[in-house]
Motif scaffolding. Structure first.
Motif, PDB file in Angstrom:
ATOM      1  N   SER A  53       0.799  -1.234   0.000  1.00  0.00           N
ATOM      2  CA  SER A  53       0.000   0.000   0.000  1.00  0.00           C
ATOM      3  C   SER A  53       0.827   1.277   0.000  1.00  0.00           C
ATOM      4  O   SER A  53       0.332   2.339  -0.398  1.00  0.00           O
ATOM      5  N   ALA A 154      -4.418   2.005   7.925  1.00  0.00           N
ATOM      6  CA  ALA A 154      -5.178   3.142   7.378  1.00  0.00           C
ATOM      7  C   ALA A 154      -5.570   4.104   8.486  1.00  0.00           C
ATOM      8  O   ALA A 154      -5.524   5.333   8.316  1.00  0.00           O
ATOM      9  N   VAL A 180     -14.910   2.499   0.903  1.00  0.00           N
ATOM     10  CA  VAL A 180     -13.482   2.818   0.793  1.00  0.00           C
ATOM     11  C   VAL A 180     -12.694   2.024   1.828  1.00  0.00           C
ATOM     12  O   VAL A 180     -11.699   1.357   1.523  1.00  0.00           O
ATOM     13  N   GLN A 184     -10.803  -1.374   0.616  1.00  0.00           N
ATOM     14  CA  GLN A 184      -9.341  -1.338   0.605  1.00  0.00           C
ATOM     15  C   GLN A 184      -8.755  -2.476   1.437  1.00  0.00           C
ATOM     16  O   GLN A 184      -7.819  -3.168   1.004  1.00  0.00           O
ATOM     17  N   TRP A 187      -9.229  -5.711  -0.456  1.00  0.00           N
ATOM     18  CA  TRP A 187      -8.301  -5.810  -1.584  1.00  0.00           C
ATOM     19  C   TRP A 187      -6.902  -6.185  -1.094  1.00  0.00           C
ATOM     20  O   TRP A 187      -6.246  -7.075  -1.677  1.00  0.00           O
ATOM     21  N   GLN A 247     -11.533  -0.160  -5.253  1.00  0.00           N
ATOM     22  CA  GLN A 247     -10.126   0.024  -4.900  1.00  0.00           C
ATOM     23  C   GLN A 247      -9.217  -0.515  -6.002  1.00  0.00           C
ATOM     24  O   GLN A 247      -8.179   0.075  -6.308  1.00  0.00           O
ATOM     25  N   PHE A 259      -4.266   4.228  -2.824  1.00  0.00           N
ATOM     26  CA  PHE A 259      -4.644   3.857  -1.455  1.00  0.00           C
ATOM     27  C   PHE A 259      -4.833   5.089  -0.578  1.00  0.00           C
ATOM     28  O   PHE A 259      -5.644   5.087   0.342  1.00  0.00           O
TER      29      PHE A 259
END
Length: 419
Positions: A53, A154, A180, A184, A187, A247, A259
């Motif tokens: 990421s 994140a 989101v 993310q 993914w 994503q 990202f």
């Protein structure tokens, strides 16, 4: 107006559906004695995730064990924190007025039961702590943990609690922000799994399609989920499945920058999640005017908001079939609704307007919503009907369904007409 209490609970760290689905077939759940072993997997997973990421892990992620019973306690407490009783009542009434849940549906109880069943592991954004549950199965520990560690990374970079709260002005926008976050993490979890097989999502559309549809499986594994209304089931998996594809579209266009870009420039609608090209071009929802009911004194606005492309797709699928949903919903442009209540009279009036991208799409939706009215009510009597207007009475009072140009409006639950 929060139209997605279940989704907001997930956003505040209640559960991980993607992780739960990954664990569906595994036979050996984790036990408290396994905590140290499980938590020891976090640092190497974080290292892999930061490489993929480009977002750094700024400090270690605390980790602990929690039982299924404690999860239910946590959820009951969180419901009280994120939704006042009057807000839950308003949300429940909205879902019932649109026919998305049955008349006797208990939203709070069913939401808690549903998320308790789904929880495999979760990251609490308030405590900044990752919890492993007694349903975290031994054979799927790494994907379960990688999903939650992705949330932690994140969070350390973009404060996910503030991120989701900032979108609460719009129901549809808040759902997009949750897509989101969960998309993310899903993914990244899937990419780590792909790399273990010597592959990558960016090079394998078939693998991407398979992994983005993983949460559609598991029939029979989760009876609460399987028996929930279509609205709860589809809106619950949406952030993981469609969010993951969204994503991926950003990663294909922007690489690692994608990202971070979604947190700095969040999507504003579920339509942007479903159609990433609309996110890239900045297409925003319209705000059609509500119909004017000219109600007598005693009515006050109970709640207002909007339904996005996602909710319209669900309504269309529920009442007209999947083919109609796939055909009509992508033409959605914007929506508004308002519930007006007269407590003394015991009456709630639904005011609803939805705009489409063409007159033809509006005509198709007008016909579909006319069918929805007849199917969501036990009784429906038509007083007048033309190509662009239908009036009459339903279970909750008078209704007026109309189409003007590309806008379809409906007023439902109106008091009896005064001659």
């Amino acid at each position: 107006m929060r139209l997605n209490t279940a989704l907001f609970l997930i956003a505040m760290g209640a559960a991980s559906l993607a992780a739960s689905s990954a664990a569906a077939a595994a036979p050996a759940p984790a036990q408290p004695a396994d905590v140290a072993k499980l938590c020891a997997l976090i640092p190497p997973l974080a290292e892999e995730l930061t490489k993929v990421s480009g977002m750094p892990l700024r400090h270690p992620v605390p980790c602990d064990f929690i039982t299924k019973e404690k999860i239910k306690e946590f959820l009951n407490k969180r419901v009280k924190e994120v939704a006042k009783p009057e807000d839950l009542r308003a949300e429940e009434l909205t879902l019932k007025k649109f026919g998305l849940v049955p008349p006797d549906f208990d939203l709070a109880r069913n939401t808690i039961d549903l998320l308790t069943e789904q929880a495999a592991a979760f990251y609490d954004y308030d405590k900044k702590k990752l919890f492993v549950t007694d349903t975290t199965a031994a054979e799927t520990q790494e994907p379960v943990l990688s999903h939650e560690v992705a949330h932690a990374i994140a969070d350390q970079n973009y404060n996910l609690s503030k991120f989701i709260k900032a979108g609460r002005k719009s129901d549809d926008g808040a759902t997009a922000r949750l897509a989101v976050m969960e998309g993310q993490a899903t993914w990244l979890m899937s990419e780590l799994l792909a790399r273990k097989m010597g592959q990558s999502l960016k090079d394998s559309p078939a693998l991407l399609a398979m992994m983005s549809g993983a949460t559609d499986g598991g029939a029979g594994q989760y009876p609460v989920f399987d028996n929930s209304p279509l609205y709860l089931r589809l809106s619950l998996i949406f952030p993981y499945t469609k969010g993951m594809l969204f994503q991926n579209a950003l990663f294909e266009r922007d690489g690692q920058k994608g990202f971070s870009e979604v947190f700095l420039k969040p999507p504003v609608s579920t339509q942007q999640i479903l159609h990433p090209e609309k996110y890239f071009s900045g297409v925003k929802p319209t705000e059609p005017d509500l119909p004017q009911p000219h109600l007598p004194k005693g009515y006050k606005s109970l709640v207002g908001g909007s339904l996005g492309e996602l909710e319209h797709a669900i309504m269309l699928e529920q009442y007209s079939g999947k083919a109609s949903a796939d055909d009509i919903a992508p033409h959605w442009r914007g929506c508004a609704f308002d519930l007006e209540e007269n407590k003394k009279a015991g009456r709630v009036v639904l005011l609803y307007a939805v705009e489409w991208d063409s007159v033809d799409a509006a005509r198709q939706y007008f016909a579909a919503y006319r069918a929805q009215l007849s199917r969501k009510w036990k009784q429906m009597t038509v007083a007048t009907e033309s190509d662009d207007a239908v009036t009459g009475t339903g279970d909750d009072g008078r209704f007026e369904l109309r189409r003007q140009g590309a806008v379809v409006t409906s007023m439902e639950g109106l008091p009896p007409a005064i001659d």
